[in-house]
Design a protein around this motif. Structure first.
Motif, mmCIF file in Angstrom:
data_model
loop_
_atom_site.group_PDB
_atom_site.id
_atom_site.type_symbol
_atom_site.label_atom_id
_atom_site.label_comp_id
_atom_site.label_asym_id
_atom_site.label_seq_id
_atom_site.Cartn_x
_atom_site.Cartn_y
_atom_site.Cartn_z
ATOM 1 N N GLY A 1 -3.449 -10.996 -43.591
ATOM 2 C CA GLY A 1 -3.124 -12.485 -44.106
ATOM 3 C C GLY A 1 -3.690 -12.811 -45.260
ATOM 4 N N HIS A 2 -3.337 -13.920 -45.473
ATOM 5 C CA HIS A 2 -3.967 -14.804 -46.598
ATOM 6 C C HIS A 2 -4.376 -13.777 -47.844
ATOM 7 C CE1 HIS A 2 -4.549 -17.866 -43.725
ATOM 8 N NE2 HIS A 2 -5.374 -17.261 -42.711
ATOM 9 N N GLY A 3 -3.390 -13.340 -48.415
ATOM 10 C CA GLY A 3 -3.432 -12.766 -49.572
ATOM 11 C C GLY A 3 -4.068 -11.255 -49.554
ATOM 12 N N ASP A 4 -4.125 -10.626 -48.321
ATOM 13 C CA ASP A 4 -4.755 -9.071 -48.079
ATOM 14 C C ASP A 4 -3.542 -8.253 -48.878
ATOM 15 O OD1 ASP A 4 -6.888 -10.297 -46.949
ATOM 16 O OD2 ASP A 4 -6.179 -10.243 -45.045
ATOM 17 N N LEU A 5 -4.145 -7.085 -49.418
ATOM 18 C CA LEU A 5 -3.150 -5.940 -49.679
ATOM 19 C C LEU A 5 -3.657 -4.652 -48.886
ATOM 20 C CD1 LEU A 5 -1.378 -4.681 -51.905
ATOM 21 C CD2 LEU A 5 -3.412 -4.117 -53.158
ATOM 22 N N ILE A 6 -2.516 -4.132 -48.505
ATOM 23 C CA ILE A 6 -2.950 -2.572 -47.851
ATOM 24 C C ILE A 6 -1.799 -1.687 -48.593
ATOM 25 C CG2 ILE A 6 -1.214 -2.952 -45.776
ATOM 26 C CD1 ILE A 6 -3.217 -1.358 -44.383
ATOM 27 N N VAL A 7 -1.975 -0.532 -48.859
ATOM 28 C CA VAL A 7 -1.260 0.483 -49.484
ATOM 29 C C VAL A 7 -1.662 1.657 -48.248
ATOM 30 C CG1 VAL A 7 -0.659 1.704 -51.434
ATOM 31 C CG2 VAL A 7 -1.759 -0.462 -51.739
ATOM 32 N N MET A 8 -0.266 2.201 -48.029
ATOM 33 C CA MET A 8 -0.235 3.340 -47.250
ATOM 34 C C MET A 8 0.322 4.434 -48.145
ATOM 35 S SD MET A 8 1.373 1.790 -43.672
ATOM 36 C CE MET A 8 2.879 0.928 -44.612
ATOM 37 N N ALA B 1 -2.864 11.798 -44.976
ATOM 38 C CA ALA B 1 -2.420 10.152 -45.067
ATOM 39 C C ALA B 1 -3.897 9.526 -45.343
ATOM 40 C CB ALA B 1 -1.888 9.580 -43.731
ATOM 41 N N TRP B 2 -3.538 8.420 -46.044
ATOM 42 C CA TRP B 2 -4.750 7.346 -46.289
ATOM 43 C C TRP B 2 -4.345 6.028 -46.568
ATOM 44 C CZ3 TRP B 2 -3.495 4.875 -50.763
ATOM 45 C CH2 TRP B 2 -2.809 5.651 -51.716
ATOM 46 N N ILE B 3 -5.021 4.980 -46.462
ATOM 47 C CA ILE B 3 -4.668 3.578 -46.768
ATOM 48 C C ILE B 3 -5.874 3.110 -47.410
ATOM 49 C CG2 ILE B 3 -3.532 3.360 -44.529
ATOM 50 C CD1 ILE B 3 -5.874 1.919 -43.432
ATOM 51 N N ASP B 4 -5.390 2.183 -48.391
ATOM 52 C CA ASP B 4 -6.411 1.521 -49.088
ATOM 53 C C ASP B 4 -6.079 0.291 -48.920
ATOM 54 O OD1 ASP B 4 -6.935 3.570 -50.865
ATOM 55 O OD2 ASP B 4 -5.837 2.825 -52.676
ATOM 56 N N LEU B 5 -7.253 -0.709 -48.967
ATOM 57 C CA LEU B 5 -7.165 -1.995 -48.454
ATOM 58 C C LEU B 5 -8.272 -2.832 -49.501
ATOM 59 C CD1 LEU B 5 -6.838 -3.954 -45.912
ATOM 60 C CD2 LEU B 5 -9.058 -3.510 -45.240
ATOM 61 N N LEU B 6 -7.501 -4.190 -49.905
ATOM 62 C CA LEU B 6 -8.244 -5.158 -50.491
ATOM 63 C C LEU B 6 -8.074 -6.437 -50.086
ATOM 64 C CD1 LEU B 6 -10.046 -5.709 -53.028
ATOM 65 C CD2 LEU B 6 -7.743 -5.907 -54.488
ATOM 66 N N PRO B 7 -8.708 -6.923 -49.319
ATOM 67 C CA PRO B 7 -8.811 -8.355 -48.791
ATOM 68 C C PRO B 7 -8.761 -9.417 -49.623
ATOM 69 C CG PRO B 7 -10.500 -6.929 -47.754
ATOM 70 C CD PRO B 7 -10.336 -6.311 -48.793
ATOM 71 N N GLY B 8 -8.183 -10.156 -49.650
ATOM 72 C CA GLY B 8 -7.928 -11.519 -50.435
ATOM 73 C C GLY B 8 -7.562 -11.232 -51.758
ATOM 74 N N TRP B 9 -6.856 -10.194 -52.099
ATOM 75 C CA TRP B 9 -6.356 -9.761 -53.339
ATOM 76 C C TRP B 9 -5.576 -11.176 -54.149
ATOM 77 C CZ3 TRP B 9 -1.209 -7.000 -55.172
ATOM 78 C CH2 TRP B 9 -1.426 -6.686 -56.404
ATOM 79 N N LEU C 1 -1.922 -5.207 -38.489
ATOM 80 C CA LEU C 1 -1.137 -4.057 -38.575
ATOM 81 C C LEU C 1 -1.884 -2.867 -38.041
ATOM 82 C CD1 LEU C 1 1.060 -2.542 -40.277
ATOM 83 C CD2 LEU C 1 -0.676 -1.958 -41.940
ATOM 84 N N VAL C 2 -1.067 -2.022 -37.191
ATOM 85 C CA VAL C 2 -1.880 -0.931 -36.447
ATOM 86 C C VAL C 2 -0.938 0.426 -36.913
ATOM 87 C CG1 VAL C 2 -2.594 -2.420 -34.574
ATOM 88 C CG2 VAL C 2 -0.094 -1.362 -34.493
ATOM 89 N N LEU C 3 -1.944 1.432 -36.953
ATOM 90 C CA LEU C 3 -1.450 2.811 -37.259
ATOM 91 C C LEU C 3 -1.898 3.630 -36.123
ATOM 92 C CD1 LEU C 3 -2.818 1.451 -40.342
ATOM 93 C CD2 LEU C 3 -1.086 2.814 -41.074
ATOM 94 N N ARG C 4 -0.965 4.776 -35.974
ATOM 95 C CA ARG C 4 -1.259 5.838 -34.997
ATOM 96 C C ARG C 4 -0.669 7.364 -35.605
ATOM 97 N NH1 ARG C 4 2.538 4.541 -29.838
ATOM 98 N NH2 ARG C 4 4.433 5.420 -30.921
ATOM 99 N N ARG D 1 -10.828 3.045 -49.932
ATOM 100 C CA ARG D 1 -9.683 3.869 -49.359
ATOM 101 C C ARG D 1 -10.291 4.372 -48.115
ATOM 102 N NH1 ARG D 1 -6.392 7.976 -52.838
ATOM 103 N NH2 ARG D 1 -5.452 6.011 -53.266
ATOM 104 N N THR D 2 -9.337 4.426 -47.143
ATOM 105 C CA THR D 2 -9.880 5.229 -45.737
ATOM 106 C C THR D 2 -8.929 6.172 -45.464
ATOM 107 O OG1 THR D 2 -10.411 2.974 -44.641
ATOM 108 C CG2 THR D 2 -10.025 4.992 -43.188
#
Length: 214
Positions: free
Chosen positions: A174-181, A33-41, A157-160, A26-27
């Motif tokens: 890409g390639h199976g990455d997950l992001i949750v806003m 606001a926050w984002i969760d990231l999981l590359p290659g899920w 994906l860019v956020l501001r 999590r960032t």
């Protein structure tokens, strides 16, 4: 119709499967606001890309833009809920599994399941989506979540921040990455997939949302 997607050197399996959600990072963005990231899920993401690119009934849309009608620079598909409360069948069983896994993992924070899936097909660098937040529905007044699973070649994906100056956050997906806003992200931040003149492969994103968020 299928556009070429650059394969991943790290995804060398054709077995389409999800990994665990235990390594989500999590960032905190600020303003709630926050984002969760999981590359290659998703393993076998390149194989899933090929199935979706050729098998989904993609549609092109045109929208009013000021005084003229323009083509939407991406292809779209949507899987929602029917009048009887049932849900449209998703185009691959692993997407149903992903929706259910996300609903379980985020149940304590979200308090409701993910119910809809919108798909976007970015065929090349000419396709993209401008700055926006998912504020058409409840996201305009409530904290919520939008989970995005990406297959195919990575695109940024860019956020501001929406109402103040601040650092732009950029994540190639890409390639199976997950992001949750999550949190207030749809109200207090904006996100985009910028067009690019660089040579990029095709990407498909799958956006899972709760009922009434669009």
């Amino acid at each position: 119709m299928a556009a070429h997607a650059q394969g991943s050197l790290f995804d060398q399996t054709d077995e389409i499967r999800l990994g665990p959600l235990t390594d989500v990072t999590r960032t905190v963005l600020g303003d709630g606001a926050w984002i969760d990231l999981l590359p290659g899920w998703l393993g076998g993401a390149d194989a899933l890309y090929e199935e979706l690119a050729s098998g989904v009934p993609w549609r092109a849309e045109r929208r009013q833009m000021y005084e003229r009608v323009v083509a939407v620079p991406r292809l779209l598909a949507f899987y929602g809920e029917r009048g009887d409360g049932s849900r449209d069948e998703l185009p691959h069983p692993v997407l149903t599994e992903a929706r259910d896994a996300l609903s379980t993992y985020y149940a304590g924070e979200l308090g409701e399941p993910f119910t809809t899936a919108g798909l976007c097909y970015y065929r090349d660098g000419h396709d993209g989506v401008a700055w926006h937040g998912d504020r058409t529905g409840r996201g305009s007044r409530e904290d919520t979540m939008v989970a995005i699973l990406s297959v195919g070649a990575p695109r940024d994906l860019v956020l501001r921040p929406r109402h103040r100056h601040g650092t732009v956050v950029r994540r190639p997906l890409g390639h199976g990455d997950l992001i949750v806003m999550g949190g207030s992200c749809q109200r207090t931040w904006e996100h985009a997939i910028p067009k690019t003149t660089r040579a990029v492969g095709a990407r498909i994103s799958v956006q899972f949302r709760p009922r009434g968020v669009s």
